[in-house]
Scaffold this active site. Structure first.
Site, short mmCIF file in Angstrom:
data_model
loop_
_atom_site.label_atom_id
_atom_site.label_comp_id
_atom_site.label_asym_id
_atom_site.label_seq_id
_atom_site.Cartn_x
_atom_site.Cartn_y
_atom_site.Cartn_z
N LYS A 1 0.86 -1.21 0.00
CA LYS A 1 0.00 0.00 0.00
C LYS A 1 0.89 1.24 0.00
O LYS A 1 1.94 1.23 -0.63
CB LYS A 1 -0.97 -0.04 1.17
N HIS B 1 -8.69 -2.53 -6.11
CA HIS B 1 -8.59 -2.78 -4.67
C HIS B 1 -9.68 -1.96 -3.97
O HIS B 1 -10.00 -0.85 -4.39
CB HIS B 1 -7.20 -2.37 -4.16
N GLU C 1 -11.30 -10.24 -1.50
CA GLU C 1 -10.92 -9.54 -0.27
C GLU C 1 -12.17 -8.93 0.38
O GLU C 1 -12.59 -7.84 -0.01
CB GLU C 1 -9.94 -8.42 -0.60
P1 PGA Z 1 -4.40 -6.71 5.19
O1 PGA Z 1 -4.66 -6.06 3.74
O2 PGA Z 1 -3.61 -7.96 4.97
O3 PGA Z 1 -3.63 -5.65 5.94
O4 PGA Z 1 -5.72 -7.00 5.78
C1 PGA Z 1 -4.95 -6.84 2.62
C2 PGA Z 1 -5.15 -5.98 1.41
O5 PGA Z 1 -5.76 -4.92 1.52
O6 PGA Z 1 -4.68 -6.31 0.31
#
Ligand code: PGA
Length: 282
Positions: free
Chosen positions: A11, A130, A200
């Site tokens: 990110k 995303h 997700e």
């Molecule tokens: P996380 O994020 O593993 O911190 O929950 C996953 C993502 O947003 O790809």
């Protein structure tokens, strides 16, 4: 057997020093686990500005390894080129991904980066749609599909993200929501070798709340069915990833779920040793 795909999604985190250290840690771990690359494709999705630097790190590593693997008697340029090509094509430690791209190839789109640029800087994958981009950058399914077409036209593999929020899950409408999201976000215009779908659930991202195995299995089965029925003429292969609060303790179990071909990992991937441990457990 399909290689598992384990994606680190940094990110908007990191700096140049962090990038170099993370790569050093990765390579250090790899020294004791050389066969990892045969079982797992580790993909790093990092901010645009660091991609070039990471590509250089990977190339440097490949050159060093190619040199080490040269035969003692016959060290010539052809042999080196051959070894280097083998390293890059088959044994490179990491593949890179961008976290987004624009759907146009070029033009007056201040602040954006095209799929072509993403390829030029060394990426083989791009994350699209995303939930954070859908939320903060107002990306719709239609925009995601256009971006996926742009990526496929440049031979980059799109990692298309889908997933419901808590309200939709509580209303038990998650299957129909993801069904619709997938149909609209995956393009049907361009032929592709490989497309990656990341499930997700928004209520799981960064929260520590992981769906139980049967919830993941149910969704992965639905995604597989849609891909087989609706998209099989467009892509030769679909990979399904799970993402949302994956960590060292739960990764193995999630990866063992039917139809789960890999993981998309946010927070935990910032710790290279943890990320590597997850790759190792795959
Ligand atoms: P996380 O994020 O593993 O911190 O929950 C996953 C993502 O947003 O790809």
């Amino acid at each position: 057997m399909k290689k598992k795909i384990i994606v680190a999604n940094w990110k908007m985190n990191g700096d140049f020093e962090f990038c170099d250290q993370w790569f050093l840690d990765f390579v250090k771990n790899l020294q004791n686990n050389k066969n990892l690359i045969e079982k797992v494709e580790a993909v790093l999705a990092l901010p645009f500005v660091f991609i070039d630097n990471m590509t250089a790190n990977i190339m440097e590593y490949c050159i060093e390894e190619a040199e080490k693997n040269l035969s003692k008697e016959q060290k010539n340029k052809e042999e080196f080129d051959e070894k280097l090509e083998e390293m890059i094509l088959l044994k490179k430690p990491l593949s890179l991904a961008a976290q987004d791209c624009h759907y146009e190839e070029k033009g007056a789109f201040t602040g954006n980066v095209s799929a072509k640029m993403v390829v030029e800087v060394g990426c083989e994958y791009v994350i699209l749609g995303h939930s954070e981009r859908r939320q903060y950058n107002f990306e719709t399914n239609e925009i995601v599909a256009k971006k996926a077409i742009a990526a496929l036209n440049q031979d980059i593999v799109p990692i298309i993200c889908v997933g419901e929020n808590k309200e939709i899950r509580d209303e038990k409408k998650h299957l129909e929501f993801v069904y619709a999201q997938l149909l609209k976000s995956v393009p049907k215009e361009v032929k592709a070798k490989k497309i990656v779908i990341a499930y997700e659930p928004i209520w799981s991202i960064g929260t520590g709340n992981v769906p139980n195995n049967s919830q993941i299995q149910e969704m992965a089965a639905l995604i597989r069915k849609i891909c087989d029925e609706k998209f099989k003429d467009f892509a030769e292969e679909f990979f399904i990833l799970y993402g949302g609060s994956v960590d060292v303790s739960n990764s193995k179990e999630i990866l063992a779920i039917n139809n789960v071909d890999g993981l998309l990992i946010g927070k935990t991937s910032l710790n290279c040793n943890d990320f590597f441990e997850i790759c190792k457990n795959s």
